[in-house]
Scaffold this motif. Structure first.
Motif, PDB file in Angstrom:
ATOM      1  N   ARG A   1      45.560  78.268  64.621  1.00 25.06           N
ATOM      2  CA  ARG A   1      44.811  79.095  65.569  1.00 25.06           C
ATOM      3  C   ARG A   1      43.315  78.959  65.309  1.00 25.06           C
ATOM      4  N   CYS A   2      42.776  77.836  65.780  1.00 22.96           N
ATOM      5  CA  CYS A   2      41.350  77.580  65.578  1.00 22.96           C
ATOM      6  C   CYS A   2      40.847  76.695  66.704  1.00 22.96           C
ATOM      7  N   ARG A   3      39.665  77.008  67.212  1.00 23.79           N
ATOM      8  CA  ARG A   3      39.065  76.205  68.266  1.00 23.79           C
ATOM      9  C   ARG A   3      38.342  74.999  67.684  1.00 23.79           C
TER      10      ARG A   3
ATOM     11  N   LEU B   1      34.264  68.911  71.890  1.00 24.82           N
ATOM     12  CA  LEU B   1      33.094  68.835  71.004  1.00 24.82           C
ATOM     13  C   LEU B   1      33.284  69.721  69.775  1.00 24.82           C
ATOM     14  N   SER B   2      33.016  69.155  68.587  1.00 25.05           N
ATOM     15  CA  SER B   2      33.115  69.926  67.347  1.00 25.05           C
ATOM     16  C   SER B   2      31.888  70.812  67.154  1.00 25.05           C
ATOM     17  N   LYS B   3      31.960  71.666  66.169  1.00 26.61           N
ATOM     18  CA  LYS B   3      30.860  72.588  65.868  1.00 26.61           C
ATOM     19  C   LYS B   3      29.575  71.845  65.541  1.00 26.61           C
TER      20      LYS B   3
ATOM     21  N   PRO C   1      41.358  72.924  73.858  1.00 24.15           N
ATOM     22  CA  PRO C   1      40.161  73.381  73.151  1.00 24.15           C
ATOM     23  C   PRO C   1      40.471  73.945  71.771  1.00 24.15           C
ATOM     24  N   ASP C   2      41.766  74.149  71.490  1.00 25.53           N
ATOM     25  CA  ASP C   2      42.172  74.670  70.183  1.00 25.53           C
ATOM     26  C   ASP C   2      43.343  73.847  69.646  1.00 25.53           C
TER      27      ASP C   2
ATOM     28  N   MET D   1      35.000  74.195  64.421  1.00 30.94           N
ATOM     29  CA  MET D   1      35.325  73.379  63.249  1.00 30.94           C
ATOM     30  C   MET D   1      34.325  72.241  63.062  1.00 30.94           C
ATOM     31  N   GLU D   2      34.043  71.924  61.808  1.00 25.84           N
ATOM     32  CA  GLU D   2      33.215  70.771  61.484  1.00 25.84           C
ATOM     33  C   GLU D   2      34.050  69.499  61.662  1.00 25.84           C
TER      34      GLU D   2
END
Length: 238
Positions: free
Chosen positions: A65-67, A44-46, A56-57, A71-72
């Protein structure tokens, strides 16, 4: 749901033995190889959009390096995933679940939708997920998180659910302790005499993942096995 006497064949993250995992290319490949269904992962996105991706990332798939949950959706749409040093397996995009649902309707092909970490972290999104999947006749939800299975059945009793089993969940419990699960999925390593009595008595569909088509039990599987989840659907659909 099951076809004749043979177990149904689900392509694990699509035909991921030949295509990059959880991409439209892998899903098209699964359909071309004759798979009955596709196993895929949903995060699921932000801003509340469901994407088909296992992790999940983005570290493993894109080196970022981002979950996903930070993120939109519009930013996730722009991310390119793949294997850095292999031209054949790079330059792909993460599909939205809505796009895969449309594909499944057009084929038609079944979906095994595994709910991943970001769904567990935000269980209130389950109703929205169920609403999206409601257009499909051949679909079931799966998860290692039994609380998600319970909540899904509460929200939509007609939706088939499958509990992904680990050895640890059966150390002090039995399959009867998981009544919200309509089916059970587990790795082929658990297809042993230790658990055979439970599988035989389950009276619920059982699907095995981690198979590649070379296992000796494939040709004459136990009667309680209803499905295979494999990277190589073509090996099972000859």
């Amino acid at each position: 749901m099951e076809l004749g006497n043979r177990p149904r064949v689900y392509a694990h993250r699509g035909a991921s033995g030949a295509y990059f995992e959880n991409t439209m290319e892998a899903f098209r490949g699964a359909a071309e190889e004759g798979a009955d269904g596709i196993e895929l992962d949903v995060q699921l996105s932000k801003d509340g959009v469901f994407f088909v991706i296992h992790d999940p990332d983005l570290v493993r798939l894109a080196g970022i390096r981002c979950r996903i949950s930070d993120m939109e959706a519009a930013d996730i749409d722009q991310v390119q995933i793949g294997r850095r040093f292999t031209r054949k397996f790079r330059g792909f995009h993460i599909p939205r679940l809505s796009k895969v649902i449309t594909f499944a309707l057009m084929e038609p092909i079944g979906l095994n939708v595994e709910m991943k970490e970001t769904i567990s972290e935000n269980p209130d999104c389950l109703q929205a997920l169920l609403n999206q999947l409601a257009v499909l006749d051949d679909v079931h939800l799966s998860s290692f998180d039994y609380s998600l299975i319970v909540k899904a059945k509460e929200l939509e009793p007609s939706m088939e659910t499958a509990f992904l089993l680990k050895k640890a969940v059966l150390k002090e419990k039995s399959l009867a302790d998981y009544p919200a699960a309509d089916a059970f999925h587990f790795h082929k390593r658990m297809l042993t005499d230790t658990y055979a009595e439970q599988w035989q008595a389950a009276d619920r569909p059982i699907r095995i993942y981690g198979v590649d088509g070379t296992e000796p039990f494939i040709e004459d599987p136990p009667a309680y096995i209803h499905g295979w989840i494999t990277d190589y659907p073509g090996r099972f659909c000859k």
